[in-house]
Write a protein that holds these residues in place. Structure first.
Motif, PDB file in Angstrom:
ATOM      1  N   ALA A 127      22.923  48.776  82.378  1.00 50.16           N
ATOM      2  CA  ALA A 127      22.457  49.912  81.569  1.00 50.16           C
ATOM      3  C   ALA A 127      22.663  49.548  80.101  1.00 50.16           C
ATOM      4  CB  ALA A 127      23.212  51.179  81.937  1.00 50.16           C
ATOM      5  N   PRO A 128      21.730  48.807  79.512  1.00 50.01           N
ATOM      6  CA  PRO A 128      21.976  48.253  78.175  1.00 50.01           C
ATOM      7  C   PRO A 128      21.853  49.236  77.017  1.00 50.01           C
ATOM      8  CG  PRO A 128      19.817  47.597  78.970  1.00 50.01           C
ATOM      9  CD  PRO A 128      20.504  48.288  80.121  1.00 50.01           C
ATOM     10  N   ARG A 129      21.486  50.473  77.285  1.00 50.58           N
ATOM     11  CA  ARG A 129      21.178  51.382  76.181  1.00 50.58           C
ATOM     12  C   ARG A 129      22.338  51.549  75.200  1.00 50.58           C
ATOM     13  NH1 ARG A 129      18.332  57.386  76.474  1.00 50.58           N
ATOM     14  NH2 ARG A 129      18.698  57.959  74.293  1.00 50.58           N
ATOM     15  N   ALA A 130      23.558  51.721  75.711  1.00 50.64           N
ATOM     16  CA  ALA A 130      24.697  51.928  74.815  1.00 50.64           C
ATOM     17  C   ALA A 130      24.891  50.731  73.886  1.00 50.64           C
ATOM     18  CB  ALA A 130      25.966  52.185  75.615  1.00 50.64           C
ATOM     19  N   GLY A 131      24.728  49.541  74.414  1.00 48.52           N
ATOM     20  CA  GLY A 131      24.854  48.355  73.587  1.00 48.52           C
ATOM     21  C   GLY A 131      23.743  48.249  72.560  1.00 48.52           C
ATOM     22  N   LEU A 132      22.523  48.598  72.953  1.00 47.56           N
ATOM     23  CA  LEU A 132      21.399  48.543  72.024  1.00 47.56           C
ATOM     24  C   LEU A 132      21.545  49.585  70.911  1.00 47.56           C
ATOM     25  CD1 LEU A 132      18.497  48.007  74.576  1.00 47.56           C
ATOM     26  CD2 LEU A 132      19.300  46.359  72.865  1.00 47.56           C
ATOM     27  N   GLU A 133      22.053  50.762  71.258  1.00 48.98           N
ATOM     28  CA  GLU A 133      22.276  51.778  70.232  1.00 48.98           C
ATOM     29  C   GLU A 133      23.306  51.293  69.215  1.00 48.98           C
ATOM     30  OE1 GLU A 133      21.230  55.845  72.746  1.00 48.98           O
ATOM     31  OE2 GLU A 133      23.302  55.098  72.694  1.00 48.98           O
ATOM     32  N   PHE A 134      24.351  50.648  69.703  1.00 51.28           N
ATOM     33  CA  PHE A 134      25.357  50.082  68.797  1.00 51.28           C
ATOM     34  C   PHE A 134      24.725  49.019  67.902  1.00 51.28           C
ATOM     35  CE2 PHE A 134      28.332  46.658  67.848  1.00 51.28           C
ATOM     36  CZ  PHE A 134      29.355  47.347  67.215  1.00 51.28           C
ATOM     37  N   LEU A 135      23.901  48.158  68.493  1.00 53.13           N
ATOM     38  CA  LEU A 135      23.264  47.094  67.721  1.00 53.13           C
ATOM     39  C   LEU A 135      22.344  47.679  66.651  1.00 53.13           C
ATOM     40  CD1 LEU A 135      22.931  44.003  67.485  1.00 53.13           C
ATOM     41  CD2 LEU A 135      20.975  44.208  69.046  1.00 53.13           C
ATOM     42  N   LYS A 136      21.590  48.712  67.000  1.00 56.16           N
ATOM     43  CA  LYS A 136      20.709  49.336  66.025  1.00 56.16           C
ATOM     44  C   LYS A 136      21.499  49.901  64.845  1.00 56.16           C
ATOM     45  CE  LYS A 136      17.110  52.843  65.464  1.00 56.16           C
ATOM     46  NZ  LYS A 136      16.285  53.874  66.143  1.00 56.16           N
ATOM     47  N   GLN A 137      22.613  50.565  65.138  1.00 52.72           N
ATOM     48  CA  GLN A 137      23.445  51.096  64.063  1.00 52.72           C
ATOM     49  C   GLN A 137      24.014  49.969  63.206  1.00 52.72           C
ATOM     50  OE1 GLN A 137      23.918  54.175  62.962  1.00 52.72           O
ATOM     51  NE2 GLN A 137      25.262  53.374  61.349  1.00 52.72           N
ATOM     52  N   ALA A 138      24.439  48.896  63.853  1.00 55.22           N
ATOM     53  CA  ALA A 138      24.975  47.757  63.101  1.00 55.22           C
ATOM     54  C   ALA A 138      23.911  47.154  62.189  1.00 55.22           C
ATOM     55  CB  ALA A 138      25.515  46.709  64.058  1.00 55.22           C
ATOM     56  N   LEU A 139      22.663  47.177  62.636  1.00 55.98           N
ATOM     57  CA  LEU A 139      21.577  46.642  61.803  1.00 55.98           C
ATOM     58  C   LEU A 139      21.376  47.462  60.536  1.00 55.98           C
ATOM     59  CD1 LEU A 139      18.906  45.599  64.466  1.00 55.98           C
ATOM     60  CD2 LEU A 139      19.891  44.120  62.705  1.00 55.98           C
ATOM     61  N   THR A 140      21.610  48.767  60.619  1.00 57.65           N
ATOM     62  CA  THR A 140      21.481  49.583  59.408  1.00 57.65           C
ATOM     63  C   THR A 140      22.590  49.272  58.409  1.00 57.65           C
ATOM     64  OG1 THR A 140      22.807  51.447  60.249  1.00 57.65           O
ATOM     65  CG2 THR A 140      20.450  51.433  60.794  1.00 57.65           C
ATOM     66  N   GLU A 141      23.725  48.822  58.901  1.00 58.99           N
ATOM     67  CA  GLU A 141      24.860  48.521  58.031  1.00 58.99           C
ATOM     68  C   GLU A 141      24.864  47.064  57.556  1.00 58.99           C
ATOM     69  OE1 GLU A 141      28.181  49.568  60.446  1.00 58.99           O
ATOM     70  OE2 GLU A 141      27.589  51.681  60.610  1.00 58.99           O
ATOM     71  N   HIS A 142      24.139  46.198  58.261  1.00 60.00           N
ATOM     72  CA  HIS A 142      24.098  44.771  57.920  1.00 60.00           C
ATOM     73  C   HIS A 142      22.641  44.317  57.926  1.00 60.00           C
ATOM     74  CE1 HIS A 142      28.495  44.497  58.566  1.00 60.00           C
ATOM     75  NE2 HIS A 142      28.280  45.272  59.614  1.00 60.00           N
ATOM     76  N   SER A 143      21.797  45.011  57.192  1.00 55.14           N
ATOM     77  CA  SER A 143      20.353  44.778  57.272  1.00 55.14           C
ATOM     78  C   SER A 143      19.936  43.418  56.740  1.00 55.14           C
ATOM     79  CB  SER A 143      19.602  45.877  56.513  1.00 55.14           C
ATOM     80  OG  SER A 143      19.990  45.903  55.142  1.00 55.14           O
ATOM     81  N   THR A 144      20.780  42.767  55.940  1.00 53.54           N
ATOM     82  CA  THR A 144      20.416  41.463  55.387  1.00 53.54           C
ATOM     83  C   THR A 144      21.036  40.299  56.176  1.00 53.54           C
ATOM     84  OG1 THR A 144      22.282  41.505  53.834  1.00 53.54           O
ATOM     85  CG2 THR A 144      20.181  42.434  53.081  1.00 53.54           C
ATOM     86  N   ALA A 145      21.742  40.593  57.247  1.00 50.50           N
ATOM     87  CA  ALA A 145      22.377  39.526  58.029  1.00 50.50           C
ATOM     88  C   ALA A 145      21.322  38.638  58.683  1.00 50.50           C
ATOM     89  CB  ALA A 145      23.287  40.116  59.094  1.00 50.50           C
ATOM     90  N   GLU A 146      21.522  37.333  58.605  1.00 52.73           N
ATOM     91  CA  GLU A 146      20.615  36.417  59.309  1.00 52.73           C
ATOM     92  C   GLU A 146      20.823  36.507  60.810  1.00 52.73           C
ATOM     93  OE1 GLU A 146      19.716  32.695  56.379  1.00 52.73           O
ATOM     94  OE2 GLU A 146      21.582  32.622  57.536  1.00 52.73           O
ATOM     95  N   LEU A 147      22.070  36.688  61.210  1.00 47.74           N
ATOM     96  CA  LEU A 147      22.425  36.722  62.625  1.00 47.74           C
ATOM     97  C   LEU A 147      23.547  37.731  62.804  1.00 47.74           C
ATOM     98  CD1 LEU A 147      22.456  35.591  65.538  1.00 47.74           C
ATOM     99  CD2 LEU A 147      23.902  33.726  64.708  1.00 47.74           C
TER     100      LEU A 147
END
Length: 232
Positions: A127-147
């Motif tokens: 059930a990957p949804r919880a992990g994907l939601e976390f990743l999406k939030q992390a992307l808003t906080e680290h939008s310039t990260a290469e990886l």
């Protein structure tokens, strides 16, 4: 009195995804893991596709599913999904991401609209949804990260729940494509470039995978008595 101009909100990142679905399932007797079903009757692969669509919604442009031809029927109803095969088959996650990236690049060449970021996801998460939601939030906080790579509570990086900027991924694939067979994602993506983020306990629920008969029993996933899957 001078009134400063209102700031314009940043546009959401455009997202593509690569779902790695080509493992041999050797610890489960050779089963085709992405086609195993959870108690709700949905395959693990379709859980991955649905959760990607739910979490990223209008941001999600394309998905490359990297795995055998036996997955074709499962992805047929998804217009944004490309099904491709790593070369050679069963040659590991780095080769799978190379194949997925090349497929996305070919589609983007016709649309001339490459994504901003590519999400890498394993097809055997229950059930990957919880992990994907976390990743999406992390992307808003680290939008310039290469990886961007989540770490679990034990400090282990979750490479198959990560996000890579499209320019950086395309560069790494161009440099490593010919040597990718049998290699790890750490090798392909070059760990020193990573921004690591610690996962919450809830987010770690999204990384529960089916890797052994004990896992299947724990998550109430019935294993077939025989398996005739192909990996070509």
């Amino acid at each position: 009195m001078y009134t400063p101009p209102e700031s314009t909100p940043a546009s959401p990142l455009t997202v593509a995804a690569i779902v790695v679905a080509g493992g041999a399932g050797s610890r489960l007797g050779g089963v085709n893991k992405p086609l195993l079903t959870t108690p709700d009757g949905v395959t693990l692969l379709n859980h991955a596709l649905r959760d990607l669509q739910t979490v990223f919604a209008d941001q999600l442009a394309d998905i490359a599913v990297v795995g055998p031809t036996s997955l074709n029927q499962e992805v047929a109803s998804w217009p944004i999904v490309l099904r491709v095969q790593e070369n050679p088959p069963l040659s590991g996650p780095a080769a799978a991401v190379v194949a997925g990236t090349q497929a996305l690049a070919a589609r983007n060449a016709t649309k001339q609209t490459p994504p901003d970021v590519v999400v890498l996801l394993a097809a055997d998460f229950v059930a990957p949804r919880a992990g994907l939601e976390f990743l999406k939030q992390a992307l808003t906080e680290h939008s310039t990260a290469e990886l961007l790579v989540p770490r679990d509570e034990d400090g282990h990086p979750q490479w198959l729940l990560s996000a890579v900027s499209w320019p950086y991924l395309a560069e790494r694939v161009a440099e490593g494509a010919e040597q990718s067979a049998g290699q790890s994602l750490r090798w392909l993506l070059d760990a020193p470039s990573a921004t690591f983020v610690k996962m919450t306990a809830h987010a770690q629920n999204g990384t529960r995978d089916v890797d052994s008969p004990a896992d299947a029993q724990r998550y109430e996933i019935r294993l077939p008595s025989t398996q005739n899957s192909t990996h070509d």
